[in-house]
Design a protein around this motif. Sequence first.
Motif, PDB file in Angstrom:
ATOM      1  N   SER A 196       8.481  57.330  63.213  1.00 45.89           N
ATOM      2  CA  SER A 196       9.746  56.995  62.517  1.00 45.89           C
ATOM      3  C   SER A 196      10.051  55.776  61.690  1.00 45.89           C
ATOM      4  N   MET A 197       9.450  54.731  62.205  1.00 44.29           N
ATOM      5  CA  MET A 197       9.843  53.219  61.725  1.00 44.29           C
ATOM      6  C   MET A 197       9.069  52.997  60.305  1.00 44.29           C
ATOM      7  N   LYS A 198       8.053  53.981  59.892  1.00 48.77           N
ATOM      8  CA  LYS A 198       7.051  53.714  58.936  1.00 48.77           C
ATOM      9  C   LYS A 198       7.775  53.849  57.530  1.00 48.77           C
ATOM     10  N   TYR A 199       9.076  54.660  57.674  1.00 55.47           N
ATOM     11  CA  TYR A 199       9.890  54.848  56.706  1.00 55.47           C
ATOM     12  C   TYR A 199      10.935  53.955  56.074  1.00 55.47           C
ATOM     13  N   GLU A 200      10.938  52.763  56.960  1.00 56.32           N
ATOM     14  CA  GLU A 200      11.917  51.743  56.672  1.00 56.32           C
ATOM     15  C   GLU A 200      11.158  50.484  55.821  1.00 56.32           C
ATOM     16  N   GLY A 201      10.015  50.484  55.539  1.00 56.47           N
ATOM     17  CA  GLY A 201       9.534  49.438  54.714  1.00 56.47           C
ATOM     18  C   GLY A 201       9.937  49.587  53.513  1.00 56.47           C
ATOM     19  N   GLY A 202      10.451  48.425  52.934  1.00 60.47           N
ATOM     20  CA  GLY A 202      11.056  48.526  51.200  1.00 60.47           C
ATOM     21  C   GLY A 202      12.275  47.515  51.222  1.00 60.47           C
ATOM     22  N   VAL A 203      12.982  47.726  50.203  1.00 63.90           N
ATOM     23  CA  VAL A 203      13.927  46.871  49.868  1.00 63.90           C
ATOM     24  C   VAL A 203      15.213  47.314  50.288  1.00 63.90           C
ATOM     25  N   HIS A 204      16.352  46.788  50.977  1.00 67.42           N
ATOM     26  CA  HIS A 204      17.388  47.313  51.574  1.00 67.42           C
ATOM     27  C   HIS A 204      18.446  46.575  50.868  1.00 67.42           C
ATOM     28  N   ARG A 205      19.353  47.393  49.942  1.00 64.39           N
ATOM     29  CA  ARG A 205      20.395  46.584  49.502  1.00 64.39           C
ATOM     30  C   ARG A 205      21.553  46.806  50.081  1.00 64.39           C
ATOM     31  N   VAL A 206      22.408  45.683  50.083  1.00 61.63           N
ATOM     32  CA  VAL A 206      23.940  45.598  50.773  1.00 61.63           C
ATOM     33  C   VAL A 206      24.876  45.247  49.634  1.00 61.63           C
ATOM     34  N   GLN A 207      25.955  45.995  49.842  1.00 60.73           N
ATOM     35  CA  GLN A 207      27.120  45.671  48.822  1.00 60.73           C
ATOM     36  C   GLN A 207      28.314  45.593  49.769  1.00 60.73           C
ATOM     37  N   ARG A 208      28.909  44.343  49.849  1.00 64.20           N
ATOM     38  CA  ARG A 208      30.074  43.994  50.783  1.00 64.20           C
ATOM     39  C   ARG A 208      30.739  42.581  50.085  1.00 64.20           C
ATOM     40  N   VAL A 209      31.677  42.276  50.761  1.00 62.02           N
ATOM     41  CA  VAL A 209      32.256  40.851  50.508  1.00 62.02           C
ATOM     42  C   VAL A 209      31.518  40.107  51.594  1.00 62.02           C
ATOM     43  N   PRO A 210      30.705  39.066  51.002  1.00 65.37           N
ATOM     44  CA  PRO A 210      29.982  38.107  51.910  1.00 65.37           C
ATOM     45  C   PRO A 210      30.946  37.174  52.586  1.00 65.37           C
ATOM     46  N   ALA A 211      30.503  36.849  53.596  1.00 66.26           N
ATOM     47  CA  ALA A 211      31.079  35.709  54.426  1.00 66.26           C
ATOM     48  C   ALA A 211      31.654  34.491  53.861  1.00 66.26           C
ATOM     49  N   THR A 212      30.654  34.234  52.730  1.00 65.62           N
ATOM     50  CA  THR A 212      30.644  32.820  51.945  1.00 65.62           C
ATOM     51  C   THR A 212      31.723  33.274  50.615  1.00 65.62           C
ATOM     52  N   GLU A 213      32.212  34.358  50.532  1.00 57.49           N
ATOM     53  CA  GLU A 213      33.210  34.664  49.474  1.00 57.49           C
ATOM     54  C   GLU A 213      34.636  34.331  49.700  1.00 57.49           C
ATOM     55  N   SER A 214      35.086  33.411  49.245  1.00 56.89           N
ATOM     56  CA  SER A 214      36.459  33.105  49.129  1.00 56.89           C
ATOM     57  C   SER A 214      37.524  33.707  48.630  1.00 56.89           C
ATOM     58  N   GLN A 215      37.337  34.637  47.471  1.00 53.93           N
ATOM     59  CA  GLN A 215      38.093  35.306  46.652  1.00 53.93           C
ATOM     60  C   GLN A 215      38.063  36.911  46.820  1.00 53.93           C
ATOM     61  N   GLY A 216      37.290  37.412  47.829  1.00 55.01           N
ATOM     62  CA  GLY A 216      37.521  38.583  47.981  1.00 55.01           C
ATOM     63  C   GLY A 216      36.426  39.347  47.163  1.00 55.01           C
ATOM     64  N   ARG A 217      35.381  39.271  46.482  1.00 54.04           N
ATOM     65  CA  ARG A 217      34.736  39.706  45.391  1.00 54.04           C
ATOM     66  C   ARG A 217      33.315  40.529  46.408  1.00 54.04           C
ATOM     67  N   ILE A 218      33.250  41.858  45.968  1.00 53.39           N
ATOM     68  CA  ILE A 218      32.274  42.437  46.629  1.00 53.39           C
ATOM     69  C   ILE A 218      30.588  41.875  45.663  1.00 53.39           C
ATOM     70  N   HIS A 219      29.942  41.432  46.590  1.00 55.61           N
ATOM     71  CA  HIS A 219      28.516  41.004  46.027  1.00 55.61           C
ATOM     72  C   HIS A 219      27.392  42.040  46.509  1.00 55.61           C
ATOM     73  N   THR A 220      26.137  41.974  45.698  1.00 52.59           N
ATOM     74  CA  THR A 220      25.125  42.770  45.913  1.00 52.59           C
ATOM     75  C   THR A 220      23.955  41.882  46.528  1.00 52.59           C
ATOM     76  N   SER A 221      23.557  42.353  47.512  1.00 53.35           N
ATOM     77  CA  SER A 221      22.294  41.306  48.128  1.00 53.35           C
ATOM     78  C   SER A 221      21.236  42.186  48.220  1.00 53.35           C
ATOM     79  N   THR A 222      20.172  41.692  48.541  1.00 52.64           N
ATOM     80  CA  THR A 222      18.823  42.465  49.066  1.00 52.64           C
ATOM     81  C   THR A 222      17.999  41.784  50.174  1.00 52.64           C
ATOM     82  N   THR A 223      17.430  42.656  50.977  1.00 56.16           N
ATOM     83  CA  THR A 223      16.856  42.347  52.250  1.00 56.16           C
ATOM     84  C   THR A 223      15.396  43.089  52.148  1.00 56.16           C
TER      85      THR A 223
END
Length: 360
Positions: free
Chosen positions: A173-200
Amino acid sequence: MFESVDALIAEHRELQNQLADPAVHADPARSKKLNRRYAELSRIVSAHEHWQQAGEDLAAARELAKEDEAFAAEVPALETELVDRTENLRRLLIPRDPDDGRDVIMEIKGGEGGEESALFAADLLRMYTYYAESRGWKVELLDSTTSDMGGYKNVQAAIKSSSTDPAQGVWASMKYEGGVHRVQRVPATESQGRIHTSTTGVLVFPEVDEPEEVDINQNDLKIDVFRSSGPGGQSVNTTDSAVRITHLPTGIVVSMQNEKSQIQNREAAMRVLRARILAKQQEELDAAASDARKSQIRGMDRSERIRTYNFPENRIADHRTGFKAYNLDAVMNGALGPVIESCIAADEEARLAALGDETA
């Protein structure tokens, strides 16, 4: 049809005899290997028996229908059952990834996005932990480097299953999890409520069952010890307990500092090193065999963007299979099954198509 099953049934019978021998269980590695193969073949043997029975029931119903029309009403349902049993057996006969029954070593790394990426790495680890618990698997934290806000710059974990059935293995099951995961949300560090895109980034390796399975010459290892450190470089302990191992032939480097004992950190580092070497060897074999065994869904490119987690829309999308759902909150709490099943199904279809091309 399914002439090849006869040889598999004979192998299943032979394995049954071997597993009845107490001497086999004196060798844990051999016993584990035989049990995995036996579990895999048991599914095929059972499916073959059901297929045969469905064929016999249909033949009997057709014969009886000639004399009694009441039996004719049963024929359509029995025909459907035979089709289903045939398809099930056909899918089970697809050559399985021999690593499916293995446990895994997973590494989650912060990528683009700084602190937000590290925080999402922690979210992914939590998601995988919840999913593992729902499957009855055990998660063991091997090593981690935390960020200033409590996320993970890098975290490594082992995920283990007690099942001997390769279809229920962690790697399956878990072999399919390898790769880049992209997240789109308002970061905890964002003071003006803007949505950021980050990768893990997520790396997944099948874990080696026994150390002897991967031949590592001790002369090929460069081992350094140093003091563990936490966020900001502050000293965590006053002894040189952290370990860095470099495998000179491949250039693979593994560092461990989670444990207070140098011996424990070294053992953990060797577990990860063996898994990485095994994965590298398999990738080289896959390439040499013109990708004959390589999954159609799980590419070798570790930089491939495989999934997007859009928090404002509560949406999760897998870019390889086209899977999309609006229950991201549930997925982050471990309801990852449908996402992974979409990958398994797509991979299975690709393997079926390839099998058809080979036999055409």
